[in-house]
Scaffold this motif. Structure first.
Motif, PDB file in Angstrom:
ATOM      1  N   LEU A  51       0.776  -3.662   2.816  1.00 37.72           N
ATOM      2  CA  LEU A  51       1.999  -3.307   2.072  1.00 37.72           C
ATOM      3  C   LEU A  51       3.111  -4.308   2.354  1.00 37.72           C
ATOM      4  CD1 LEU A  51       2.017   0.585   2.547  1.00 37.72           C
ATOM      5  CD2 LEU A  51       1.449  -0.716   0.478  1.00 37.72           C
ATOM      6  N   ARG A  80       2.509  -7.405   0.324  1.00 37.09           N
ATOM      7  CA  ARG A  80       2.755  -7.099  -1.099  1.00 37.09           C
ATOM      8  C   ARG A  80       4.237  -7.220  -1.428  1.00 37.09           C
ATOM      9  NH1 ARG A  80       1.507  -1.246  -3.967  1.00 37.09           N
ATOM     10  NH2 ARG A  80       2.492  -1.749  -5.986  1.00 37.09           N
ATOM     11  N   TYR A 114       7.412  -2.383   6.766  1.00 38.08           N
ATOM     12  CA  TYR A 114       5.963  -2.165   6.853  1.00 38.08           C
ATOM     13  C   TYR A 114       5.353  -3.037   7.955  1.00 38.08           C
ATOM     14  CZ  TYR A 114       5.881   0.719   2.659  1.00 38.08           C
ATOM     15  OH  TYR A 114       6.059   1.738   1.747  1.00 38.08           O
TER      16      TYR A 114
END
Length: 813
Positions: A774, A777, A766
């Motif tokens: 993302l 995360r 990502y």
């Protein structure tokens, strides 16, 4: 005490005692008695064979080798040659054993003992199938796999129930079709067909066109049962296989091309000797075999002629010279045309009435020169006959011609149904009346001395009943066994080629009673182990242990399954059980070694694996486990030696090739590692881990596209392989195929949701795709799953704005 002048009775009694002890597994007694027999007959090859056989069963290979060497090298005694070859197999003198069996080929090439062993019958000399199997083992141990395959094929063509030969054939890696192996052989079809013929009144001899020729048993490219099209270069041996004594299988007269008669194990003590053993050599004259012993008596003839049959019951045989001779010859005939041939001239020309007069002859009877005048015994019988009851005298027909035709039809009908044809013809020849009228009259009146007694009638009626259901049941049993062997063989063949799912399907198709046996369950466990389904494999092996707690075979695989499952308690308990059951079992020491390995005591594990290889130098798996422990200790030279020993013990042991590749990969010799990994993958083409290892080597050699091909192939072999998808995603990221890499990582996240490396790779991907939210995360999830790698993950998060043109995850994984 002076020795008797005739030692044949002493030798016969000693042989019976020797076989008694051998059959009851009293080998020490058999050895002692064999020594007495050899002292009585020091030059007898049969005595040498029994003495060497006793030594062989006691494990004294060198003694068996020494005793049989002279007879085996000269090829004059099959039993000596076979024992000698078995000793050579154990002593690793393979060439000597092969030469001895080849020299004695004339003694075993035509033998077939299928269906000749029972509770009351033994064959102490091997047949062609057994010898071919031993030759295959000798050639394989000698290093010539091609020759070994030839002999295994010849063995299975003669006897498909030679399971040992089938296992050896599969272990060589030969391509075959099990349904073409386990099927009705010509001998089985001939046996069943002759049984049906014998139940219908024939003696069981096979027509010449039903006997398989020697050409049918030659392994040619066009007649290969296993792979007709893929073995064009097999050397054709016209002496492999050969014809057999098929008439002995069906109870008929032995063919003239056999070297000796094969008799059943004798049941008497003195007179009869074991013909099977006595005929194990080149069979010189009896007077030449033993110095002053008398020749053995001729065997009792089983064919009983009419004259012998009548004389045993106190009857006077007919004295018509032309008729009695012809009648005896035709009574012993076993062809289909024998029945009308033996009855027609008797019924038309020599049928007599109760008064002794010849019935009116037909037109052809006047030209028959064999017609005889009325005998004196018939005239005397007529003088005695009027004293019998009047109710027993039948009324003479005024028209004898139709009555004769009816009698001919009765005789033919009886002859086509059972063995009563021979006895019916005997009655016609001896001047008796119609069988049905005679049977009724025998019950009502007392018989004169010249009439057949009732004892001859009752067995005839019993023999005339066909036993077709017995034949059909025997055929059904053979088909059931062959079908079972097809399924068992298919499972073993698929497992040998590491087609694990097909092997599991084959074993699951077996009836439950056969499937819930230790051998089949162990094969199922090995199939689950090869496909890395360790939980299922552990459950199956647990069932094996419950059924057979003392089983040692395949327990090294079970210990490895427990090692992968990290079940140290169960593994320790298994090692204690196995070592208590058999301290000299290599499987038990492998289990102990795996237990130490799981506890990371690698030095102790190496000692246990070395002990296993000392107990069995051909135990390839123990060498492989030993190599794994050396790699864990970073002792690569010792690991290379252990893996090479494993390959030397079993050239198709793919774990040994894999270990060599792993060593060379650790040493940085990637080109050599690639070759060894490919060798392992050729043996086990369905193993995704081996294909991944090849891809890793290509990746380290900066051949990313070739690595991608191997990773993709590994994903096809095992779609649930997390390692293959992880490696594939890394290469796709290196090649800047972000979309494809994302697809692989999403699938991988579903397969291994708790794997920190997967989330770390997703964060990096990502990041490359400029989706920072993302990325952060997944980096955070990775830190939570693996706090030890927090430093590397934080560095990746801090360099979020930097351009990342690499694909290394920084963890070295």
């Amino acid at each position: 005490m002076a020795a008797p002048t005739n030692t044949s009775y002493i030798s016969s009694q000693l042989r019976h005692l020797i076989y008694y002890n051998l059959d009851n597994d009293l080998i020490g007694n058999a050895l002692f008695l064999s020594g007495r027999l050899h002292a009585v007959e020091p030059r007898s090859p049969d005595a040498i064979h029994l003495l060497a056989l006793s030594h062989l069963r006691l494990g004294r290979l060198k003694a068996a080798y020494d005793y049989t060497r002279d007879k085996a090298v000269r090829g004059i005694h099959l039993g000596c040659a076979y024992v000698f070859a078995q000793a050579c197999l154990g002593l690793e003198r393979y060439g000597d054993g092969i030469a001895a069996l080849e020299r004695s080929r004339g003694l075993w090439g035509a033998r077939n003992h299928w269906n000749k062993h029972s509770e009351t019958q033994r064959k102490h000399i091997p047949d062609a199938a057994v010898v071919n199997c031993l030759l295959g083992k000798l050639w394989r141990a000698h290093g010539d796999v091609k020759k070994a395959v030839e002999y295994y094929v010849a063995c299975l063509k003669l006897n498909p129930f030679m399971w040992d030969a089938f296992l050896e054939l599969c272990d060589t890696g030969a391509v075959l079709k099990t349904e073409n192996i386990f099927k009705m052989t010509p001998e089985m079809q001939a046996y069943l067909g002759s049984t049906e013929n014998s139940k219908n009144g024939y003696e069981g001899l096979l027509p010449e066109e039903h006997l398989p020729s020697e050409v049918n048993n030659i392994m040619t490219p066009s007649n290969d049962l296993f792979n007709p099209s893929s073995r064009p270069n097999i050397e054709v041996r016209p002496d492999v296989g050969g014809s057999f004594s098929f008439s002995r299988l069906t109870g008929g007269v032995p063919s003239s091309n056999t070297h000796s008669l094969e008799a059943e194990t004798p049941t008497s003590n003195l007179i009869n000797q074991d013909d099977d053993v006595m005929m194990g050599d080149a069979a010189p004259a009896p007077s030449q075999r033993y110095g002053d012993s008398e020749p053995p008596q001729a065997p009792i003839r089983k064919t009983r002629t009419l004259q012998t049959f009548v004389s045993e019951h106190g009857l006077e045989a007919p004295k018509m010279r032309p008729i009695s001779t012809r009648g005896r010859l035709k009574a012993s005939s076993e062809s289909n045309d024998a029945e009308p041939a033996r009855t027609q001239p008797l019924a038309h020309n020599h049928k007599r009435t109760i008064s002794g007069h010849v019935a009116q002859p037909s037109t052809s009877a006047n030209n028959d020169p064999t017609a005889a005048p009325q005998r004196r015994s018939v005239r005397l019988f007529n003088q005695i006959r009027p004293s019998a009851s009047k109710t027993s005298i039948p009324t003479i027909s005024r028209d004898p011609e139709p009555k004769e035709r009816r009698e001919i039809k009765k005789v033919r009908a009886t002859g086509t149904k059972g063995r009563s044809a021979a006895s019916t013809v005997g009655r016609v020849v001896s001047g008796n009346r119609n069988p049905r009228e005679g049977a009724e009259r025998d019950i009502k009146e007392a018989r004169p001395p010249s009439v057949v007694p009732p004892a001859m009638v009752l067995p005839t009626v019993q023999k005339s009943q066909p036993h077709i259901p017995e034949v059909s049941l025997e055929k059904e049993a053979l088909h059931w066994l062959l079908d079972l062997f097809v399924k068992l063989g298919s499972g073993y063949f698929f497992l040998g080629r590491y087609q694990c799912q097909q092997a599991i399907n084959a074993y699951m198709s077996i009836p439950a009673s056969q499937r819930e046996t230790p051998w089949v369950l162990a094969q199922l466990g090995k199939a689950h182990y090869e496909r890395s389904a360790y939980t299922e494999a552990g459950e199956v092996f647990t069932r094996v242990r419950k059924i057979e707690p003392s089983r040692m075979e395949d327990m090294e695989i079970y210990s490895t399954v427990l090692w992968h499952l990290k079940n140290d308690m169960e593994l320790a308990y298994l090692s204690h059980e196995l070592i208590d059951a058999d301290r000299l079992s290599p499987q038990a020491w492998c289990t102990i070694g795996n237990s130490f390995s799981l506890q990371r005591e690698h030095d102790q594990a190496v000692k246990c694996f070395k002990r296993a290889t000392q107990l069995d130098p051909k135990f390839a798996y123990a060498f492989t486990l030993q190599g794994h422990e050396h790699i864990a200790n970073e002792e690569y030279d010792k690991a290379l030696f252990a893996y090479r020993c494993a390959i030397s013990a079993d050239n198709r042991h793919y774990n040994g090739w894999y270990g060599l590749g792993r060593c060379y990969e650790r040493l940085g010799k990637y080109d050599i590692a690639e070759k060894h990994y490919k060798s392992a993958s050729q043996i086990n083409p369905t193993n995704a881990v081996l294909v991944v290892c090849i891809g890793v080597v290509f990746e380290k050699m900066n051949k990313a596209r070739q690595a991608l091909v191997n990773y993709s192939h590994a994903c096809e072999l095992d779609p649930l392989s997390a390692l293959a998808r992880f490696k594939k995603a890394r290469v796709l990221m290196a090649l800047r195929h972000s979309t494809e890499a994302l697809i692989e990582l999403k699938v991988l996240k579903d397969i291994a949701p708790d794997e920190a490396n997967v989330h770390f790779m997703l964060g990096r991907l990502y990041k490359l795709m400029n989706e920072k939210a993302l990325a952060i995360r997944h980096f955070t999830v990775a830190i939570n799953l693996d706090p030890k790698a927090a430093q590397y993950i934080k560095e990746a998060m801090e360099s979020m704005d930097d351009e990342d043109d690499g694909y290394d995850d920084g963890t070295g994984s």
